[in-house]
Design an enzyme around this catalytic site. Structure first.
Site, PDB file in Angstrom:
ATOM      1  N   HIS A   1     -26.306  85.719  96.420  1.00 47.74           N
ATOM      2  CA  HIS A   1     -25.293  85.407  97.853  1.00 47.74           C
ATOM      3  C   HIS A   1     -25.140  83.404  97.792  1.00 47.74           C
ATOM      4  O   HIS A   1     -24.245  83.700  97.857  1.00 47.74           O
ATOM      5  CB  HIS A   1     -26.623  85.758  98.849  1.00 47.74           C
ATOM      6  CG  HIS A   1     -26.773  86.756  98.317  1.00 47.74           C
ATOM      7  ND1 HIS A   1     -26.502  88.132  97.822  1.00 47.74           N
ATOM      8  CD2 HIS A   1     -27.852  87.463  99.109  1.00 47.74           C
ATOM      9  CE1 HIS A   1     -27.759  89.381  97.969  1.00 47.74           C
ATOM     10  NE2 HIS A   1     -28.733  88.552  98.958  1.00 47.74           N
TER      11      HIS A   1
ATOM     12  N   GLU B   1     -31.926  83.137 108.409  1.00 46.65           N
ATOM     13  CA  GLU B   1     -32.185  84.424 109.328  1.00 46.65           C
ATOM     14  C   GLU B   1     -34.363  84.298 110.046  1.00 46.65           C
ATOM     15  O   GLU B   1     -34.180  83.804 109.981  1.00 46.65           O
ATOM     16  CB  GLU B   1     -33.246  85.634 107.425  1.00 46.65           C
ATOM     17  CG  GLU B   1     -32.208  86.042 106.904  1.00 46.65           C
ATOM     18  CD  GLU B   1     -32.905  86.762 105.587  1.00 46.65           C
ATOM     19  OE1 GLU B   1     -32.131  87.788 106.279  1.00 46.65           O
ATOM     20  OE2 GLU B   1     -33.490  86.126 104.730  1.00 46.65           O
TER      21      GLU B   1
HETATM   22  C1  BG6 Z   1     -31.484  90.400 100.450  1.00 46.02           C
HETATM   23  C2  BG6 Z   1     -32.545  89.681 100.319  1.00 46.02           C
HETATM   24  O1  BG6 Z   1     -30.500  90.430  98.920  1.00 46.02           O
HETATM   25  O2  BG6 Z   1     -30.391  89.712 101.561  1.00 46.02           O
HETATM   26  C3  BG6 Z   1     -33.235  89.115 101.548  1.00 46.02           C
HETATM   27  O3  BG6 Z   1     -33.889  90.177  99.089  1.00 46.02           O
HETATM   28  C4  BG6 Z   1     -32.259  89.637 102.727  1.00 46.02           C
HETATM   29  O4  BG6 Z   1     -34.693  89.111 102.180  1.00 46.02           O
HETATM   30  C5  BG6 Z   1     -31.285  90.153 102.871  1.00 46.02           C
HETATM   31  O5  BG6 Z   1     -33.078  89.432 103.880  1.00 46.02           O
HETATM   32  C6  BG6 Z   1     -30.057  89.672 103.917  1.00 46.02           C
HETATM   33  O6  BG6 Z   1     -28.986  90.484 104.121  1.00 46.02           O
HETATM   34  P1  BG6 Z   1     -28.633  90.445 105.231  1.00 46.02           P
HETATM   35  O7  BG6 Z   1     -26.698  90.811 104.758  1.00 46.02           O
HETATM   36  O8  BG6 Z   1     -28.680  91.681 106.103  1.00 46.02           O
HETATM   37  O9  BG6 Z   1     -27.744  88.639 105.577  1.00 46.02           O
END
Ligand code: BG6
Length: 513
Positions: A266, A242
Protein backbone atom coordinates in the site's frame (compact mmCIF):
# COMPACT_ATOMS: atom_id res chain seq x y z
CA UNK A 1 -7.89 29.62 -32.53
CA UNK A 2 -7.48 27.61 -29.30
CA UNK A 3 -10.68 27.05 -27.38
CA UNK A 4 -11.02 27.04 -23.60
CA UNK A 5 -11.00 23.27 -23.53
CA UNK A 6 -8.05 22.97 -25.90
CA UNK A 7 -10.23 22.22 -28.92
CA UNK A 8 -11.44 18.83 -27.62
CA UNK A 9 -14.87 17.52 -28.50
CA UNK A 10 -17.53 18.18 -25.96
CA UNK A 11 -17.69 14.94 -23.98
CA UNK A 12 -21.47 15.31 -23.67
CA UNK A 13 -21.72 14.85 -27.39
CA UNK A 14 -19.00 12.24 -27.70
CA UNK A 15 -20.57 8.91 -28.67
CA UNK A 16 -17.66 7.10 -27.01
CA UNK A 17 -18.59 8.62 -23.69
CA UNK A 18 -16.64 6.64 -21.08
CA UNK A 19 -18.90 7.68 -18.22
CA UNK A 20 -21.56 5.14 -19.00
CA UNK A 21 -21.57 2.43 -16.32
CA UNK A 22 -19.38 -0.49 -17.18
CA UNK A 23 -21.29 -3.73 -16.71
CA UNK A 24 -19.50 -7.07 -16.59
CA UNK A 25 -20.35 -9.54 -19.37
CA UNK A 26 -21.39 -13.15 -18.68
CA UNK A 27 -19.09 -14.63 -16.04
CA UNK A 28 -18.64 -16.35 -12.70
CA UNK A 29 -16.32 -15.98 -9.73
CA UNK A 30 -14.84 -18.78 -7.64
CA UNK A 31 -13.47 -17.86 -4.22
CA UNK A 32 -10.89 -20.00 -2.47
CA UNK A 33 -10.61 -19.18 1.22
CA UNK A 34 -14.29 -18.43 1.37
CA UNK A 35 -14.49 -19.07 5.12
CA UNK A 36 -11.93 -16.34 5.88
CA UNK A 37 -12.49 -12.86 7.26
CA UNK A 38 -11.69 -11.04 4.03
CA UNK A 39 -14.27 -13.02 2.15
CA UNK A 40 -16.96 -12.38 4.74
CA UNK A 41 -16.26 -8.74 5.44
CA UNK A 42 -15.22 -7.49 2.01
CA UNK A 43 -15.62 -9.85 -0.94
CA UNK A 44 -19.17 -11.16 -0.45
CA UNK A 45 -20.59 -7.72 0.48
CA UNK A 46 -18.81 -6.15 -2.51
CA UNK A 47 -20.36 -8.73 -4.84
CA UNK A 48 -23.80 -7.97 -3.47
CA UNK A 49 -23.18 -4.21 -3.81
CA UNK A 50 -22.15 -4.69 -7.44
CA UNK A 51 -25.29 -6.73 -8.07
CA UNK A 52 -27.37 -4.07 -6.36
CA UNK A 53 -25.85 -1.39 -8.57
CA UNK A 54 -26.75 -3.46 -11.64
CA UNK A 55 -23.12 -3.99 -12.61
CA UNK A 56 -23.11 -7.79 -12.66
CA UNK A 57 -24.56 -9.85 -15.50
CA UNK A 58 -27.98 -11.39 -14.80
CA UNK A 59 -26.63 -14.96 -14.67
CA UNK A 60 -23.63 -14.17 -12.47
CA UNK A 61 -22.44 -17.15 -10.41
CA UNK A 62 -20.46 -17.19 -7.17
CA UNK A 63 -18.86 -20.46 -6.15
CA UNK A 64 -17.22 -21.02 -2.79
CA UNK A 65 -14.51 -23.63 -2.33
CA UNK A 66 -13.49 -24.70 1.17
CA UNK A 67 -12.89 -27.65 3.45
CA UNK A 68 -16.02 -27.06 5.53
CA UNK A 69 -18.64 -29.73 5.27
CA UNK A 70 -21.26 -27.38 3.87
CA UNK A 71 -24.12 -27.82 1.48
CA UNK A 72 -24.79 -24.98 -0.97
CA UNK A 73 -27.60 -23.83 1.39
CA UNK A 74 -25.11 -23.42 4.26
CA UNK A 75 -22.85 -21.39 2.01
CA UNK A 76 -25.87 -19.33 0.97
CA UNK A 77 -26.58 -18.56 4.61
CA UNK A 78 -22.97 -17.44 5.16
CA UNK A 79 -23.11 -15.14 2.14
CA UNK A 80 -26.49 -13.81 3.25
CA UNK A 81 -25.23 -13.04 6.77
CA UNK A 82 -22.12 -11.35 5.35
CA UNK A 83 -24.24 -9.22 3.04
CA UNK A 84 -26.70 -8.23 5.76
CA UNK A 85 -23.88 -7.31 8.10
CA UNK A 86 -21.35 -5.64 5.82
CA UNK A 87 -22.87 -4.52 2.50
CA UNK A 88 -22.60 -0.82 1.73
CA UNK A 89 -25.85 -0.46 -0.20
CA UNK A 90 -29.37 -1.15 1.12
CA UNK A 91 -30.66 -4.71 1.16
CA UNK A 92 -33.12 -5.49 -1.60
CA UNK A 93 -34.77 -8.88 -1.55
CA UNK A 94 -35.09 -9.20 -5.33
CA UNK A 95 -31.37 -8.51 -5.82
CA UNK A 96 -30.50 -11.07 -3.19
CA UNK A 97 -32.85 -13.68 -4.66
CA UNK A 98 -31.25 -13.31 -8.09
CA UNK A 99 -27.74 -13.52 -6.64
CA UNK A 100 -28.66 -16.51 -4.46
CA UNK A 101 -29.71 -18.54 -7.50
CA UNK A 102 -26.13 -18.36 -8.77
CA UNK A 103 -24.46 -19.58 -5.55
CA UNK A 104 -22.64 -22.91 -5.48
CA UNK A 105 -20.35 -24.57 -2.96
CA UNK A 106 -17.67 -27.18 -3.56
CA UNK A 107 -16.20 -28.94 -0.57
CA UNK A 108 -12.60 -30.07 -0.56
CA UNK A 109 -9.00 -29.42 0.37
CA UNK A 110 -6.43 -27.98 -2.01
CA UNK A 111 -4.70 -31.30 -2.59
CA UNK A 112 -7.92 -33.13 -3.36
CA UNK A 113 -8.05 -33.92 -7.10
CA UNK A 114 -11.65 -35.09 -6.90
CA UNK A 115 -12.76 -31.78 -5.40
CA UNK A 116 -11.18 -29.82 -8.25
CA UNK A 117 -12.79 -32.16 -10.77
CA UNK A 118 -16.08 -31.44 -9.04
CA UNK A 119 -15.34 -27.71 -9.28
CA UNK A 120 -14.68 -28.11 -12.98
CA UNK A 121 -18.06 -29.85 -13.42
CA UNK A 122 -19.76 -27.12 -11.38
CA UNK A 123 -18.28 -24.40 -13.54
CA UNK A 124 -19.35 -26.19 -16.73
CA UNK A 125 -22.84 -26.66 -15.35
CA UNK A 126 -22.98 -22.93 -14.55
CA UNK A 127 -22.09 -22.15 -18.15
CA UNK A 128 -25.14 -24.12 -19.17
CA UNK A 129 -27.69 -23.12 -16.57
CA UNK A 130 -26.59 -19.58 -15.74
CA UNK A 131 -25.01 -18.63 -19.06
CA UNK A 132 -21.61 -17.71 -17.59
CA UNK A 133 -20.18 -18.26 -21.05
CA UNK A 134 -17.00 -20.10 -20.03
CA UNK A 135 -15.65 -16.94 -18.36
CA UNK A 136 -14.43 -17.47 -14.82
CA UNK A 137 -12.20 -15.70 -12.33
CA UNK A 138 -10.53 -17.57 -9.48
CA UNK A 139 -9.98 -15.50 -6.38
CA UNK A 140 -7.19 -16.84 -4.15
CA UNK A 141 -7.97 -15.39 -0.75
CA UNK A 142 -5.59 -17.92 0.81
CA UNK A 143 -2.07 -17.91 2.29
CA UNK A 144 0.66 -17.63 -0.35
CA UNK A 145 1.98 -21.04 0.67
CA UNK A 146 -1.18 -22.50 -0.89
CA UNK A 147 -0.87 -20.61 -4.24
CA UNK A 148 1.30 -23.27 -5.91
CA UNK A 149 -0.99 -26.20 -5.13
CA UNK A 150 -4.14 -24.32 -6.14
CA UNK A 151 -2.58 -23.08 -9.39
CA UNK A 152 -1.45 -26.61 -10.21
CA UNK A 153 -4.88 -28.00 -9.46
CA UNK A 154 -6.54 -25.38 -11.65
CA UNK A 155 -4.22 -26.39 -14.48
CA UNK A 156 -4.62 -30.14 -13.91
CA UNK A 157 -8.40 -30.02 -13.85
CA UNK A 158 -8.53 -27.87 -16.98
CA UNK A 159 -9.99 -24.89 -15.12
CA UNK A 160 -7.23 -22.44 -15.95
CA UNK A 161 -7.36 -22.74 -19.72
CA UNK A 162 -9.41 -20.34 -21.81
CA UNK A 163 -10.72 -21.31 -25.24
CA UNK A 164 -11.52 -19.15 -28.22
CA UNK A 165 -13.33 -16.12 -26.87
CA UNK A 166 -13.68 -17.19 -23.26
CA UNK A 167 -11.42 -16.05 -20.44
CA UNK A 168 -9.98 -17.43 -17.21
CA UNK A 169 -8.35 -15.06 -14.70
CA UNK A 170 -6.71 -15.46 -11.35
CA UNK A 171 -6.92 -12.90 -8.55
CA UNK A 172 -4.22 -12.98 -5.93
CA UNK A 173 -4.38 -11.43 -2.51
CA UNK A 174 -1.34 -10.15 -0.71
CA UNK A 175 1.06 -10.96 0.84
CA UNK A 176 2.71 -11.80 -2.44
CA UNK A 177 5.73 -13.51 -0.93
CA UNK A 178 7.73 -12.41 2.08
CA UNK A 179 10.80 -11.13 0.25
CA UNK A 180 12.07 -10.67 -3.30
CA UNK A 181 13.15 -14.25 -3.75
CA UNK A 182 9.88 -15.80 -2.58
CA UNK A 183 7.89 -13.29 -4.69
CA UNK A 184 9.87 -14.33 -7.77
CA UNK A 185 9.22 -17.99 -7.05
CA UNK A 186 5.50 -17.33 -6.65
CA UNK A 187 5.35 -15.25 -9.80
CA UNK A 188 7.03 -18.05 -11.73
CA UNK A 189 4.56 -20.63 -10.41
CA UNK A 190 1.52 -18.45 -11.13
CA UNK A 191 2.78 -17.51 -14.60
CA UNK A 192 3.32 -21.18 -15.46
CA UNK A 193 -0.44 -21.58 -15.26
CA UNK A 194 -1.83 -18.11 -16.04
CA UNK A 195 -0.29 -15.71 -18.56
CA UNK A 196 0.60 -12.36 -16.99
CA UNK A 197 -2.39 -10.59 -18.55
CA UNK A 198 -4.72 -13.00 -16.73
CA UNK A 199 -3.14 -12.36 -13.32
CA UNK A 200 -4.75 -9.69 -11.15
CA UNK A 201 -2.74 -8.92 -8.00
CA UNK A 202 -4.92 -7.11 -5.51
CA UNK A 203 -3.63 -4.07 -3.68
CA UNK A 204 -6.93 -2.81 -2.34
CA UNK A 205 -5.55 0.69 -1.75
CA UNK A 206 -5.58 1.24 -5.50
CA UNK A 207 -9.32 0.60 -5.48
CA UNK A 208 -9.88 3.53 -3.12
CA UNK A 209 -11.38 6.62 -4.72
CA UNK A 210 -9.04 8.92 -2.85
CA UNK A 211 -5.97 7.09 -4.08
CA UNK A 212 -7.11 7.38 -7.69
CA UNK A 213 -7.84 11.02 -6.93
CA UNK A 214 -4.12 11.63 -6.45
CA UNK A 215 -3.83 11.24 -10.22
CA UNK A 216 -6.78 13.56 -10.83
CA UNK A 217 -5.43 16.25 -8.51
CA UNK A 218 -2.00 16.10 -10.07
CA UNK A 219 -2.76 15.63 -13.74
CA UNK A 220 -6.13 17.31 -14.27
CA UNK A 221 -5.11 20.62 -12.71
CA UNK A 222 -2.67 23.35 -13.53
CA UNK A 223 -2.40 24.41 -9.92
CA UNK A 224 -0.26 21.72 -8.31
CA UNK A 225 1.97 20.09 -10.89
CA UNK A 226 4.30 23.09 -11.45
CA UNK A 227 5.29 23.01 -7.77
CA UNK A 228 5.27 19.21 -7.41
CA UNK A 229 9.04 18.80 -7.43
CA UNK A 230 12.28 19.30 -5.53
CA UNK A 231 12.34 23.04 -6.25
CA UNK A 232 9.32 23.56 -4.03
CA UNK A 233 8.73 20.40 -2.01
CA UNK A 234 10.69 19.97 1.21
CA UNK A 235 9.58 16.43 1.98
CA UNK A 236 6.63 14.06 1.77
CA UNK A 237 5.03 12.14 4.65
CA UNK A 238 2.87 9.12 3.92
CA UNK A 239 1.05 7.83 6.97
CA UNK A 240 -1.21 4.83 7.37
CA UNK A 241 -2.22 4.70 11.02
CA UNK A 242 -4.69 2.24 12.48
CA UNK A 243 -6.21 2.23 15.94
CA UNK A 244 -7.06 -1.47 15.89
CA UNK A 245 -4.84 -4.14 17.42
CA UNK A 246 -4.04 -7.58 16.11
CA UNK A 247 -6.32 -9.72 18.26
CA UNK A 248 -7.42 -12.69 16.16
CA UNK A 249 -4.84 -12.17 13.42
CA UNK A 250 -1.83 -13.94 14.93
CA UNK A 251 -1.86 -16.69 12.31
CA UNK A 252 -1.28 -14.22 9.53
CA UNK A 253 0.63 -11.43 11.26
CA UNK A 254 3.13 -12.96 13.69
CA UNK A 255 6.45 -13.12 11.85
CA UNK A 256 5.14 -10.89 9.03
CA UNK A 257 4.99 -7.46 10.65
CA UNK A 258 3.96 -3.98 9.56
CA UNK A 259 6.61 -3.41 6.88
CA UNK A 260 5.71 -6.53 4.90
CA UNK A 261 2.00 -6.19 5.58
CA UNK A 262 1.58 -2.63 4.46
CA UNK A 263 4.74 -0.76 3.39
CA UNK A 264 5.73 -3.24 0.68
CA UNK A 265 2.39 -2.79 -1.04
CA UNK A 266 0.00 0.00 0.00
CA UNK A 267 2.53 2.63 1.05
CA UNK A 268 4.97 2.12 -1.82
CA UNK A 269 2.02 2.30 -4.20
CA UNK A 270 0.94 5.59 -2.61
CA UNK A 271 4.49 6.82 -3.04
CA UNK A 272 4.42 5.75 -6.69
CA UNK A 273 1.17 7.66 -7.33
CA UNK A 274 2.58 10.73 -5.59
CA UNK A 275 5.96 10.74 -7.30
CA UNK A 276 5.38 9.27 -10.77
CA UNK A 277 5.58 11.25 -14.00
CA UNK A 278 2.48 11.97 -16.05
CA UNK A 279 1.56 8.89 -18.09
CA UNK A 280 0.91 9.49 -21.78
CA UNK A 281 -2.55 8.00 -21.21
CA UNK A 282 -4.39 6.18 -18.46
CA UNK A 283 -4.19 2.89 -20.28
CA UNK A 284 -3.02 0.13 -17.98
CA UNK A 285 0.30 -0.26 -19.78
CA UNK A 286 1.18 3.42 -19.56
CA UNK A 287 0.08 3.80 -15.96
CA UNK A 288 1.92 0.73 -14.77
CA UNK A 289 5.01 1.68 -16.79
CA UNK A 290 5.20 5.05 -15.02
CA UNK A 291 4.71 3.49 -11.60
CA UNK A 292 7.35 0.89 -12.31
CA UNK A 293 9.74 3.57 -13.53
CA UNK A 294 9.44 5.66 -10.40
CA UNK A 295 9.73 2.60 -8.14
CA UNK A 296 12.98 1.82 -9.93
CA UNK A 297 14.24 5.26 -8.89
CA UNK A 298 13.35 4.72 -5.21
CA UNK A 299 16.32 4.14 -2.90
CA UNK A 300 16.43 3.76 0.86
CA UNK A 301 18.11 6.64 2.68
CA UNK A 302 21.12 5.49 4.68
CA UNK A 303 22.27 4.55 7.28
CA UNK A 304 19.30 2.33 8.06
CA UNK A 305 19.65 2.54 11.84
CA UNK A 306 19.00 6.28 11.54
CA UNK A 307 16.50 6.33 8.66
CA UNK A 308 14.16 3.55 9.77
CA UNK A 309 12.22 2.83 12.96
CA UNK A 310 10.17 -0.07 14.20
CA UNK A 311 8.04 -0.67 17.24
CA UNK A 312 5.65 -3.06 18.90
CA UNK A 313 2.59 -1.90 20.81
CA UNK A 314 2.36 -2.46 24.51
CA UNK A 315 -0.73 -2.43 26.66
CA UNK A 316 -2.36 0.94 27.24
CA UNK A 317 -5.53 2.94 27.02
CA UNK A 318 -7.28 3.57 23.77
CA UNK A 319 -10.62 5.27 23.36
CA UNK A 320 -11.31 4.91 27.08
CA UNK A 321 -10.64 1.18 26.99
CA UNK A 322 -7.71 -0.74 28.39
CA UNK A 323 -6.13 -2.86 25.65
CA UNK A 324 -3.42 -5.54 25.75
CA UNK A 325 0.02 -5.35 24.16
CA UNK A 326 0.88 -7.49 21.14
CA UNK A 327 2.63 -10.12 23.25
CA UNK A 328 -0.53 -10.59 25.30
CA UNK A 329 -2.81 -10.87 22.26
CA UNK A 330 -4.26 -14.32 21.74
CA UNK A 331 -2.12 -16.58 19.58
CA UNK A 332 1.00 -14.40 19.54
CA UNK A 333 4.29 -15.77 20.70
CA UNK A 334 4.96 -14.08 24.07
CA UNK A 335 8.53 -13.54 22.83
CA UNK A 336 7.34 -12.18 19.48
CA UNK A 337 9.64 -9.64 17.83
CA UNK A 338 7.10 -8.86 15.10
CA UNK A 339 6.91 -5.12 14.50
CA UNK A 340 3.50 -3.47 14.58
CA UNK A 341 4.93 -0.06 13.67
CA UNK A 342 7.35 0.58 10.83
CA UNK A 343 8.81 3.73 9.34
CA UNK A 344 11.30 4.10 6.51
CA UNK A 345 12.91 6.97 4.60
CA UNK A 346 13.03 6.77 0.81
CA UNK A 347 14.67 8.95 -1.77
CA UNK A 348 13.60 9.15 -5.36
CA UNK A 349 16.65 9.45 -7.51
CA UNK A 350 15.51 11.48 -10.46
CA UNK A 351 15.56 15.13 -11.46
CA UNK A 352 12.09 15.85 -10.12
CA UNK A 353 12.73 14.56 -6.61
CA UNK A 354 16.49 14.63 -5.94
CA UNK A 355 17.06 15.52 -2.28
CA UNK A 356 13.41 15.24 -1.19
CA UNK A 357 12.90 12.59 1.52
CA UNK A 358 9.72 10.51 1.41
CA UNK A 359 8.91 9.35 4.94
CA UNK A 360 6.60 6.35 5.15
CA UNK A 361 5.08 5.13 8.41
CA UNK A 362 2.41 2.71 9.47
CA UNK A 363 1.29 1.21 12.75
CA UNK A 364 -1.38 -0.59 14.66
CA UNK A 365 -2.90 0.75 17.89
CA UNK A 366 -1.89 4.32 17.09
CA UNK A 367 -3.69 7.46 18.21
CA UNK A 368 -6.37 7.19 15.56
CA UNK A 369 -7.20 5.66 12.20
CA UNK A 370 -5.96 7.86 9.39
CA UNK A 371 -4.25 7.43 6.05
CA UNK A 372 -2.87 10.54 4.39
CA UNK A 373 -0.26 11.82 1.98
CA UNK A 374 1.22 15.11 3.14
CA UNK A 375 3.36 17.09 0.73
CA UNK A 376 5.25 19.66 2.79
CA UNK A 377 6.60 22.62 0.88
CA UNK A 378 9.78 24.60 1.47
CA UNK A 379 9.60 27.86 3.32
CA UNK A 380 9.41 31.03 1.27
CA UNK A 381 12.98 32.04 0.38
CA UNK A 382 12.49 35.41 2.02
CA UNK A 383 9.93 36.78 4.50
CA UNK A 384 9.60 40.57 4.40
CA UNK A 385 8.05 40.64 7.89
CA UNK A 386 9.32 41.13 11.39
CA UNK A 387 10.38 37.72 12.63
CA UNK A 388 7.93 37.99 15.53
CA UNK A 389 5.05 38.40 13.05
CA UNK A 390 5.61 35.02 11.42
CA UNK A 391 6.28 32.94 14.49
CA UNK A 392 3.08 30.99 13.90
CA UNK A 393 3.69 30.43 10.22
CA UNK A 394 4.62 26.84 9.39
CA UNK A 395 5.43 25.30 6.06
CA UNK A 396 2.82 25.26 3.33
CA UNK A 397 1.34 21.80 2.89
CA UNK A 398 -1.01 19.86 0.69
CA UNK A 399 -2.57 16.95 2.55
CA UNK A 400 -4.51 14.30 0.68
CA UNK A 401 -6.73 12.48 3.14
CA UNK A 402 -7.14 8.93 1.89
CA UNK A 403 -9.38 7.97 4.82
CA UNK A 404 -11.41 8.67 6.84
CA UNK A 405 -12.97 12.09 6.14
CA UNK A 406 -11.82 11.71 2.52
CA UNK A 407 -10.62 14.90 0.86
CA UNK A 408 -7.70 17.28 0.67
CA UNK A 409 -6.48 20.27 2.64
CA UNK A 410 -4.09 23.02 1.68
CA UNK A 411 -2.29 24.84 4.47
CA UNK A 412 -0.86 28.32 3.95
CA UNK A 413 -0.21 31.52 5.88
CA UNK A 414 -2.74 34.31 6.20
CA UNK A 415 -2.89 37.66 7.94
CA UNK A 416 -4.46 37.62 11.37
CA UNK A 417 -7.14 40.33 11.53
CA UNK A 418 -5.89 43.41 13.38
CA UNK A 419 -3.50 46.33 13.05
CA UNK A 420 -0.37 44.22 12.89
CA UNK A 421 0.92 42.23 9.91
CA UNK A 422 0.84 39.01 11.82
CA UNK A 423 0.75 35.81 9.76
CA UNK A 424 -0.62 32.49 10.89
CA UNK A 425 -1.38 29.12 9.29
CA UNK A 426 -4.87 28.57 7.94
CA UNK A 427 -6.37 25.76 5.89
CA UNK A 428 -8.55 25.44 2.83
CA UNK A 429 -10.47 22.23 2.68
CA UNK A 430 -12.13 19.95 0.16
CA UNK A 431 -14.22 17.09 1.53
CA UNK A 432 -15.83 14.41 -0.59
CA UNK A 433 -18.84 14.43 1.72
CA UNK A 434 -19.59 18.11 0.94
CA UNK A 435 -18.51 18.26 -2.67
CA UNK A 436 -20.30 15.22 -4.07
CA UNK A 437 -23.66 13.62 -3.56
CA UNK A 438 -22.47 10.21 -4.80
CA UNK A 439 -20.96 8.00 -2.12
CA UNK A 440 -17.70 6.24 -2.89
CA UNK A 441 -17.81 2.55 -3.76
CA UNK A 442 -15.74 0.25 -1.57
CA UNK A 443 -12.30 -0.56 -2.95
CA UNK A 444 -13.25 -4.23 -3.42
CA UNK A 445 -16.31 -3.31 -5.47
CA UNK A 446 -14.17 -1.42 -7.93
CA UNK A 447 -11.48 -4.06 -8.08
CA UNK A 448 -13.74 -7.11 -8.42
CA UNK A 449 -15.63 -5.36 -11.19
CA UNK A 450 -12.34 -4.54 -12.92
CA UNK A 451 -11.32 -8.20 -12.77
CA UNK A 452 -14.60 -9.24 -14.38
CA UNK A 453 -14.20 -6.56 -17.03
CA UNK A 454 -10.56 -7.49 -17.66
CA UNK A 455 -9.44 -3.95 -16.82
CA UNK A 456 -5.99 -4.29 -15.23
CA UNK A 457 -4.91 -0.65 -14.59
CA UNK A 458 -5.40 -0.77 -10.84
CA UNK A 459 -3.52 -4.03 -10.32
CA UNK A 460 0.26 -3.90 -9.82
CA UNK A 461 2.24 -5.92 -12.34
CA UNK A 462 4.76 -8.45 -11.12
CA UNK A 463 7.64 -6.06 -11.86
CA UNK A 464 6.18 -3.55 -9.39
CA UNK A 465 5.68 -6.23 -6.76
CA UNK A 466 9.23 -7.52 -7.15
CA UNK A 467 10.69 -4.01 -7.21
CA UNK A 468 8.83 -3.17 -3.99
CA UNK A 469 10.39 -6.18 -2.27
CA UNK A 470 13.77 -5.17 -3.63
CA UNK A 471 13.33 -1.76 -1.98
CA UNK A 472 12.20 -3.21 1.34
CA UNK A 473 14.41 -6.30 1.70
CA UNK A 474 17.49 -4.42 3.03
CA UNK A 475 15.37 -2.93 5.83
CA UNK A 476 14.04 -6.34 6.80
CA UNK A 477 17.54 -7.82 6.73
CA UNK A 478 18.88 -4.93 8.77
CA UNK A 479 16.21 -5.33 11.44
CA UNK A 480 16.70 -9.09 11.53
CA UNK A 481 20.43 -8.58 12.14
CA UNK A 482 19.90 -6.42 15.24
CA UNK A 483 20.35 -8.05 18.66
CA UNK A 484 17.33 -6.22 20.08
CA UNK A 485 13.71 -6.47 18.94
CA UNK A 486 11.41 -3.54 18.12
CA UNK A 487 11.02 -0.67 20.61
CA UNK A 488 7.85 -0.74 22.65
CA UNK A 489 5.22 2.00 22.33
CA UNK A 490 2.06 2.41 24.37
CA UNK A 491 -1.23 1.65 22.65
CA UNK A 492 -2.93 4.90 21.69
CA UNK A 493 0.36 6.77 21.12
CA UNK A 494 1.99 7.70 17.79
CA UNK A 495 4.67 5.01 17.80
CA UNK A 496 8.10 4.56 19.38
CA UNK A 497 10.45 7.45 20.19
CA UNK A 498 12.78 6.18 17.46
CA UNK A 499 10.18 7.23 14.90
CA UNK A 500 10.19 10.87 16.05
CA UNK A 501 13.99 10.75 16.28
CA UNK A 502 14.21 9.51 12.70
CA UNK A 503 12.71 12.79 11.47
CA UNK A 504 14.28 14.98 14.13
CA UNK A 505 17.73 14.06 12.78
CA UNK A 506 16.92 16.06 9.66
CA UNK A 507 15.24 18.87 11.60
CA UNK A 508 11.71 17.72 10.76
CA UNK A 509 8.76 16.30 12.62
CA UNK A 510 5.82 14.06 11.84
CA UNK A 511 2.48 15.67 11.40
CA UNK A 512 0.01 14.84 14.11
CA UNK A 513 -2.92 13.92 11.86
C1 BG6 B 1 -4.60 -4.82 4.85
C2 BG6 B 1 -3.64 -5.18 5.95
O1 BG6 B 1 -3.98 -4.93 3.60
O2 BG6 B 1 -5.05 -3.49 5.04
C3 BG6 B 1 -4.28 -4.99 7.30
O3 BG6 B 1 -3.26 -6.55 5.79
C4 BG6 B 1 -4.87 -3.61 7.42
O4 BG6 B 1 -3.34 -5.23 8.33
C5 BG6 B 1 -5.75 -3.30 6.23
O5 BG6 B 1 -5.61 -3.55 8.63
C6 BG6 B 1 -6.24 -1.87 6.28
O6 BG6 B 1 -7.12 -1.62 5.23
P1 BG6 B 1 -8.04 -0.33 5.24
O7 BG6 B 1 -8.71 -0.35 3.91
O8 BG6 B 1 -8.97 -0.49 6.40
O9 BG6 B 1 -7.13 0.84 5.43
Amino acid sequence: MPTANGGRTNPLRDPRDKRLPRIAGPCGLVIFGVTGDLSRKKLMPAIYDLANRGLLPPGFALTGFARRDWATEDFGQVVYDAVREHARTPFRQEVWDRLAEGLRFVQGSFDDDAAFDELERTVRELDEVRGTGGNHAFYLSIPPSAFPVVCKQLARSGLSGSYEDTWRRVVIEKPFGHDLESAKELNAIVNEVFPEDSVFRIDHYLGKETVQNVLALRFANQLFEPIWNANYVDHVQITMAEDIGLGGRAGYYDGIGAARDVIQNHLLQLLAFTAMEEPTSFSSDELRAEKTKVLKAVKLAQPLDETTARGQYEGGWQGGEEVPGLKEEEGFNPESTTETFAAITCEVENRRWAGVPFYLRTGKRLGRRVTEIAVIFKRAPHLPFDATMTEELGQNAMVIRVQPDEGATIRFGSKVPGNQMEVRDVTMDFGYGNAFTESSPEAYERLILDVLLGEPSLFPVNEEVERSWEILDPVLEHWASLPQGPDGYPAGSWGPDSSAEMLARTGRQWRRP
